[in-house]
Structure formats: C-alpha cells, structure tokens
Design an enzyme around this catalytic site. Structure first.
Site, PDB file in Angstrom:
ATOM      1  N   CYS A  51     -16.601  -6.717   1.980  1.00 36.97           N
ATOM      2  CA  CYS A  51     -17.663  -6.759   2.972  1.00 36.97           C
ATOM      3  C   CYS A  51     -17.336  -5.740   4.053  1.00 36.97           C
ATOM      4  O   CYS A  51     -16.347  -5.890   4.755  1.00 36.97           O
ATOM      5  CB  CYS A  51     -17.735  -8.149   3.582  1.00 36.97           C
ATOM      6  SG  CYS A  51     -18.983  -8.281   4.853  1.00 36.97           S
ATOM      7  N   ASN A  75      -5.585  -9.443  -7.917  1.00 34.21           N
ATOM      8  CA  ASN A  75      -5.699 -10.164  -6.646  1.00 34.21           C
ATOM      9  C   ASN A  75      -6.957 -11.017  -6.546  1.00 34.21           C
ATOM     10  O   ASN A  75      -6.982 -11.999  -5.821  1.00 34.21           O
ATOM     11  CB  ASN A  75      -5.643  -9.188  -5.462  1.00 34.21           C
ATOM     12  CG  ASN A  75      -6.435  -7.931  -5.693  1.00 34.21           C
ATOM     13  OD1 ASN A  75      -6.206  -7.197  -6.658  1.00 34.21           O
ATOM     14  ND2 ASN A  75      -7.385  -7.661  -4.823  1.00 34.21           N
ATOM     15  N   THR A 122       0.838  -1.201   0.000  1.00 35.37           N
ATOM     16  CA  THR A 122       0.000   0.000   0.000  1.00 35.37           C
ATOM     17  C   THR A 122       0.875   1.255   0.000  1.00 35.37           C
ATOM     18  O   THR A 122       0.680   2.173  -0.809  1.00 35.37           O
ATOM     19  CB  THR A 122      -0.914  -0.003   1.251  1.00 35.37           C
ATOM     20  OG1 THR A 122      -1.781  -1.132   1.153  1.00 35.37           O
ATOM     21  CG2 THR A 122      -1.727   1.268   1.351  1.00 35.37           C
ATOM     22  N   SER A 172       5.002  -6.700  -1.961  1.00 33.74           N
ATOM     23  CA  SER A 172       4.609  -6.801  -0.552  1.00 33.74           C
ATOM     24  C   SER A 172       5.158  -8.106   0.010  1.00 33.74           C
ATOM     25  O   SER A 172       4.960  -9.166  -0.589  1.00 33.74           O
ATOM     26  CB  SER A 172       3.089  -6.786  -0.450  1.00 33.74           C
ATOM     27  OG  SER A 172       2.688  -7.093   0.863  1.00 33.74           O
TER      28      SER A 172
HETATM   29  N1  PLP Z   1      -1.713  -4.534  -4.262  1.00 34.32           N
HETATM   30  C1  PLP Z   1      -2.395  -5.682  -4.408  1.00 34.32           C
HETATM   31  C2  PLP Z   1      -2.685  -6.199  -5.784  1.00 34.32           C
HETATM   32  C3  PLP Z   1      -2.826  -6.381  -3.280  1.00 34.32           C
HETATM   33  O1  PLP Z   1      -3.518  -7.530  -3.435  1.00 34.32           O
HETATM   34  C4  PLP Z   1      -2.545  -5.853  -1.997  1.00 34.32           C
HETATM   35  C5  PLP Z   1      -3.035  -6.542  -0.777  1.00 34.32           C
HETATM   36  O2  PLP Z   1      -4.056  -7.196  -0.784  1.00 34.32           O
HETATM   37  C6  PLP Z   1      -1.809  -4.663  -1.899  1.00 34.32           C
HETATM   38  C7  PLP Z   1      -1.415  -4.020  -3.060  1.00 34.32           C
HETATM   39  C8  PLP Z   1      -1.471  -4.049  -0.574  1.00 34.32           C
HETATM   40  O3  PLP Z   1      -0.354  -4.685   0.019  1.00 34.32           O
HETATM   41  P1  PLP Z   1      -0.065  -4.526   1.585  1.00 34.32           P
HETATM   42  O4  PLP Z   1      -1.026  -5.424   2.297  1.00 34.32           O
HETATM   43  O5  PLP Z   1       1.362  -4.970   1.749  1.00 34.32           O
HETATM   44  O6  PLP Z   1      -0.234  -3.095   1.919  1.00 34.32           O
END
Ligand code: PLP
Length: 394
Positions: free
Chosen positions: A340, A161, A77, A209
């Site tokens: 949710c 994701n 993030t 991440s």
């Molecule tokens: N980008 C994607 C595609 C993700 O799936 C996620 C987390 O679900 C993130 C960014 C965020 O990562 P973090 O949990 O390390 O902040």
C-alpha cells in the site's frame, strides 16, 4: 510482551518485525553500557570485539555456518544488495579466481531487496514465476539458466514473507551448481522458524535479518560459503573482513546473537506451538467463511511446506486494506499481502507471480505469529476477522 488481555493490542505481524526478545534487549543494553568500538586495541575495544565475536558464533550456529563466514550488515536488505554486488565483481588473487556473473535468474516472489537491485543491475534478468501452490519449480530455474549464456547468479528465498511457502533451495542449488551458477538464498523469514543448515542448502550466499527473529532493527548478516574479495558496495575501514566498512553496530549485533541463540534453542518446541496456533486460526477463519482462500497451504513435495507461523488468507470481495483497518480498529495488527503506497493498494507481486488475478491478489491479508503469541491473541484475531466477513461476504 505479556499475553494480551481483552483491551491490550494483539500483534500478529511478526513477518514485518518481531517484538524484541527479553534476552536480546538485555544483550543490547549490556553491549552499549561501555564505550564499544571493536577496532580499538585497548581493553574497552577488546571487550567489544569479544561481544561481537560471541554474537558471530551464535548467528553462525543458527545457520549451521562457520563464524568466519558471517558478515554483519545493517539488515536483510543490505545483505541481499551486498551478495548481488559480490557476485557481480570478478575475483582474482588470494581468494581464488572467478568471473563476475553476467546475468541474473531471480524468482518473481523475491522480496524487493532482491528484485530491485537485480532489476537495477543493468544485467539481463530472468524472473521465474511460482506455481499456484506458491512454490518455484526447480525445472523452471534450470530452463532459465539453460536459455542463456555466461556465469549466472540465481536468487531464491528459503521462505516467502507473504505466504510462508518454503522453497526447494537445495534442489535449485544443485541444478545451478551443475550449470556453473552461484546461488543467493534470502533466509530472512525462515531463520528461527525452521531449521537452517547452510551445508544442506549448499548456496553460496545466505542472508538474515535480526529483527525478524526477535533481535533489534538495523542489523542483519550475509553468510558466504567461500572467501570473496572485499565488497565493492561499502568502502572505508576494513571492518567485517573488509566486506562491510563502518564501525560495527555492537548493540544490534549483540542482540542479534542473543535472539539467534534463543530462537535456535527453542525452535522445535516453539515451531510446534506456533503451528498449532496458526492452524487453529486458519480452521476458525475458513470454518466461519468457507469462501475464504488460504494461499500456500497446498505446497507439497520434497523440502516444501509452509512456515509454521504464517497464514495468508483472502476474503473474497473485501480489499486487503479494509480488512487491515477493521482488524486494527479491533486492536489486532496484521499486514496486507499487497503493498500500500500513497493510499493505493497494489496487487501483491507474490500472489500475482503465483498466477492469481489482480482482484484476488488485492484481497489477501497476512497473519504472522511468533514467540510471544498466545491463545488469547488467536481468539481476538479470529473474532475480529469473522465479524468483518459476516458483514461483508454474501
Ligand atoms: N527479505 C525478506 C524475505 C524480508 O521479508 C525482508 C523484510 O521484510 C527483508 C529481506 C529485508 O530485511 P530488513 O528489514 O532487515 O532489511
């Protein structure tokens, strides 16, 4: 994590977070065994610095990048927010001269850690939908760039994701660079699951991440192709090339390095094993419930396909939250494709961006597998989901 027995819970939510790999746990504990501030000049500090730099090499190797371009952050993030902030800030001085971007072209299937800072940026944002196969069309990105003026940042994730669909990032980067635009590629879900090569992708920013590949939560990385002026986002000490102030999270960084190294070393063999499990699960569910819909399985064409570990499937007429709860009661942990919050399930923005009607976008659940998933996990998950479908689907 040991293989599940009939009573132990089954974890199939790796895209949310993966269990800590033993190698990452060992590296984390070792890094925290002594006082560890990599900025200190004494022996303890030098030892800490050397742990951080080894981890930087391991993470860079996973992405096919130069270690000096890796900036550790608090997670994916923050890395996505940081990339957008860097692209916006004009650069002049020893690192070169570039105007800050004045508009954003963002795929509508991006994670909220891209969508929300983009929408909050105050810049014009064009959101490009995906096709029914879950894939963003490079021509649609080019058209969005051609429809506006001024330097732009394009944001396109490497793998989604929710559906696992792999996006045509190299093609989009080429088109974007021809038009003078920068590209941010969120590789959070792809890293460790498919090979990653920054040079082949060509993007300007790549984000990762740690906890998605078996490291600890609270650590991630931004990898850049070029030098950038210090980040306008987090100011303080000059840590992480001035891009990310604050004493480093050494345990998290060490665990990230260890997880990246194991993920890279075991990738081809693990990807094949995990794809085999996922395919068996998919065949069992669709065999028992022919009305079930698998999302993203059709993605085809150059550089497309699906992550080996992800299965996004809809059970017609059964809300995702009902499926998640029934599976949880049976000891199987999965996620809803839709978000949710406050007890209300909203349709998945990813499935909506693929053109699905609201109801279908509320009925998809995501099974996501990983390094510790076993045959027994798949059998337990399949029988729980099939039992629910037998009760609910007419
Ligand atoms: N980008 C994607 C595609 C993700 O799936 C996620 C987390 O679900 C993130 C960014 C965020 O990562 P973090 O949990 O390390 O902040």
């Amino acid at each position: 994590m040991s293989p599940s027995t009939d009573s132990s819970p089954v974890y199939l939510d790796y895209n949310a977070t993966a269990p800590l790999r033993p190698e990452a746990r060992a590296a984390l504990l070792a890094a925290l065994a002594a006082p560890a501030n990599p900025s200190s000049v004494h022996g303890f500090g030098r030892a800490a610095r050397s742990i951080a730099e080894s981890a930087r090499e391991q993470v860079a190797a996973l992405a096919g990048a130069e270690p000096k371009r890796v900036v550790f952050t608090s997670g994916g993030t923050e890395a996505n927010n940081l990339a957008i902030a860097l692209a916006r800030a004009p650069v002049s001085g020893p690192v070169g001269a570039r105007p800050g971007v004045t508009r954003l072209v963002v795929s509508a299937i991006e994670h909220d850690s891209v969508l929300r800072p983009a929408r909050a940026s105050g810049l014009p944002v064009t959101e490009v939908p995906a096709g029914p196969d879950g894939r963003v069309d490079p021509a649609a990105v080019a058209a969005a760039l051609d429809a506006g003026e001024g330097p732009a940042l394009v944001c396109l994730m490497l793998a989604n994701n929710e559906t696992g669909v792999i996006q045509p990032v190299a093609d989009v980067t080429r088109l974007a660079h021809e038009r003078g635009a920068l590209v941010l590629c969120d590789a959070v879900q792809a890293a460790g699951k498919i090979p990653l090569d920054l040079a082949a992708l060509g993007c300007d920013f790549l984000t990762l991440s740690a906890h998605k590949l078996g490291g600890a939560t609270g650590c991630g990385a931004l990898i850049t192709r070029d030098d950038w002026a210090p980040a306008p986002l987090i100011r303080g000490g000059g840590q992480e090339l001035g891009q990310r102030a604050g004493t480093e999270n050494l345990g998290g960084i060490a665990a990230f390095g260890a997880a990246a190294a194991v993920a890279r070393a075991s990738l081809p063999e693990q990807a094949a094993r995990i794809a085999g499990l996922r395919d068996r699960l998919q065949a069992a569910l669709t065999g028992a419930c022919p009305a079930a819909v698998v999302y993203g399985a059709e993605a085809g064409g150059m550089g497309a396909g699906r992550l080996p570990n992800t299965l996004c499937i809809g059970m017609p007429g059964v809300p995702a939250e009902t499926q998640v709860m029934a599976l949880d009661l049976a000891g199987v942990a999965v996620s809803a494709g839709s978000a949710c919050s406050s007890g209300k399930v909203t349709p998945s923005h990813v499935l909506t961006a693929m053109g699905l009607p609201g109801q279908a976008a509320r009925e998809a659940v995501r099974f996501s597998l990983g390094w510790a998933s076993t045959d027994a996990d798949i059998e337990r998950a399949a029988s729980a989901w099939i039992a629910l479908a037998a009760r609910k689907v007419k």
